[in-house]
Design an enzyme around this catalytic site. Sequence first.
Site, PDB file in Angstrom:
ATOM      1  N   ASP A  61      63.629  67.468  57.549  1.00 27.55           N
ATOM      2  CA  ASP A  61      63.121  67.314  56.143  1.00 27.55           C
ATOM      3  C   ASP A  61      61.683  66.770  56.104  1.00 27.55           C
ATOM      4  OD1 ASP A  61      62.646  66.504  53.385  1.00 27.55           O
ATOM      5  OD2 ASP A  61      64.583  66.159  53.011  1.00 27.55           O
ATOM      6  N   VAL A  62      60.609  67.386  55.985  1.00 32.78           N
ATOM      7  CA  VAL A  62      59.117  66.819  55.864  1.00 32.78           C
ATOM      8  C   VAL A  62      59.000  65.698  55.009  1.00 32.78           C
ATOM      9  CG1 VAL A  62      58.330  69.261  56.682  1.00 32.78           C
ATOM     10  CG2 VAL A  62      58.344  68.765  54.301  1.00 32.78           C
ATOM     11  N   TYR A 154      52.125  71.496  40.466  1.00 30.70           N
ATOM     12  CA  TYR A 154      52.042  72.298  41.587  1.00 30.70           C
ATOM     13  C   TYR A 154      50.418  72.443  41.971  1.00 30.70           C
ATOM     14  CZ  TYR A 154      52.221  76.681  44.675  1.00 30.70           C
ATOM     15  OH  TYR A 154      51.967  77.392  45.779  1.00 30.70           O
ATOM     16  N   LYS A 158      48.453  71.227  45.285  1.00 28.36           N
ATOM     17  CA  LYS A 158      47.820  71.966  46.360  1.00 28.36           C
ATOM     18  C   LYS A 158      46.391  71.810  46.414  1.00 28.36           C
ATOM     19  CE  LYS A 158      51.161  74.567  47.877  1.00 28.36           C
ATOM     20  NZ  LYS A 158      51.524  74.386  49.219  1.00 28.36           N
ATOM     21  N   THR A 189      57.482  86.729  47.192  1.00 26.08           N
ATOM     22  CA  THR A 189      58.573  85.903  47.807  1.00 26.08           C
ATOM     23  C   THR A 189      59.104  85.631  46.574  1.00 26.08           C
ATOM     24  OG1 THR A 189      57.271  84.015  47.369  1.00 26.08           O
ATOM     25  CG2 THR A 189      56.760  84.997  49.545  1.00 26.08           C
TER      26      THR A 189
END
Length: 247
Positions: A61-62, A154, A158, A189
Site C-alpha cells: 500500500d503506497v 484530484y 496532480k 479505464t
Amino acid sequence: MNEQAVVLVTGALSGIGRAAALAFARAKARVVISGRRADEGVALAHTLRSLGAQAEFIAADVRIEDDVQALVERTIARFGRLDIAVNAAGTEGESGPVVDQTTARYADVFDANVLGTLLAMKHQLRAMSAQRSGSIVNVSSTMGARGAAGASLYVASKHAVEGLTKSAALEAAAFGVRVNAVAPGPVQTPMLDRLTQTPERKAAFLDTVPLRRAGTPDEIAEAIVYVASASFMTGEVLRMNGGRTAS
C-alpha cells in the site's frame, strides 16, 4: 531499454499501471508489480511470465511507508538492482464542489496520489542514487496543469505530483537518475467511467477532445516506456491527451 532492466510498477493491477507492466514484460524486462489485491497481483504476474518476462508480485500500500520501503528492498533482493520505477497508484476521489469537500475526502485523495508518490520516490531514489543510475516515471494527468470544476482535490493532487516530479529531478540529476511524468488525458479505464457516470456525459466529455476519442491504456503505456528510456529527459511532463491542452 536494456532487455534485462528491472522495472517496478506501483498501481499495477488495473488501468494504466497494468498496461505499463504488460508493455515492459513484452520488452523482456524483469518486472515487479505491486498493489493491494493479492489474487489479482498473482494472476497478473502469471500473465507477465507467459509473455516471457521474469515477474514477481509484491503486495504493498503506497500510503504506508513500511510497505513502500519493503517493496523496494524486496525488489532489489530479488533482482539485484532497480532500473525503472513507474508510480501509477492513485485515485480520483469523490467529485464535488470545493464547498462540499471534507478532510476525509482530502486525505483519501492526497494520501494515495501525493503521499504515495512521495514515499515511492523517496525509497526508489535512495536505491537508484546508490547505484548512480535509474529512471522514475510518475503518472500525472491533464488536470495537473489546469483546473476542473467539481474535481478540485484530484486536480490539486496532480499539480502536486508534477511539482514533486520536477523537484526530485533536480535533486537526482547529480546521481545520474532521471525523474519525469506522463500526464494522460481521458483514457478508457474504469476511472473515466466513474468520473463521467453516464454514457451521455462521457460522450459529451469526449467531444471536447480534438481527436474525438479517449486514449487507450496501451497508448499511455507506450509513452511511459519511451519516457523511462529517454536518456536526456528529466524534470519533464509528457502530455498525452488527444490535443486537449493544445489551445
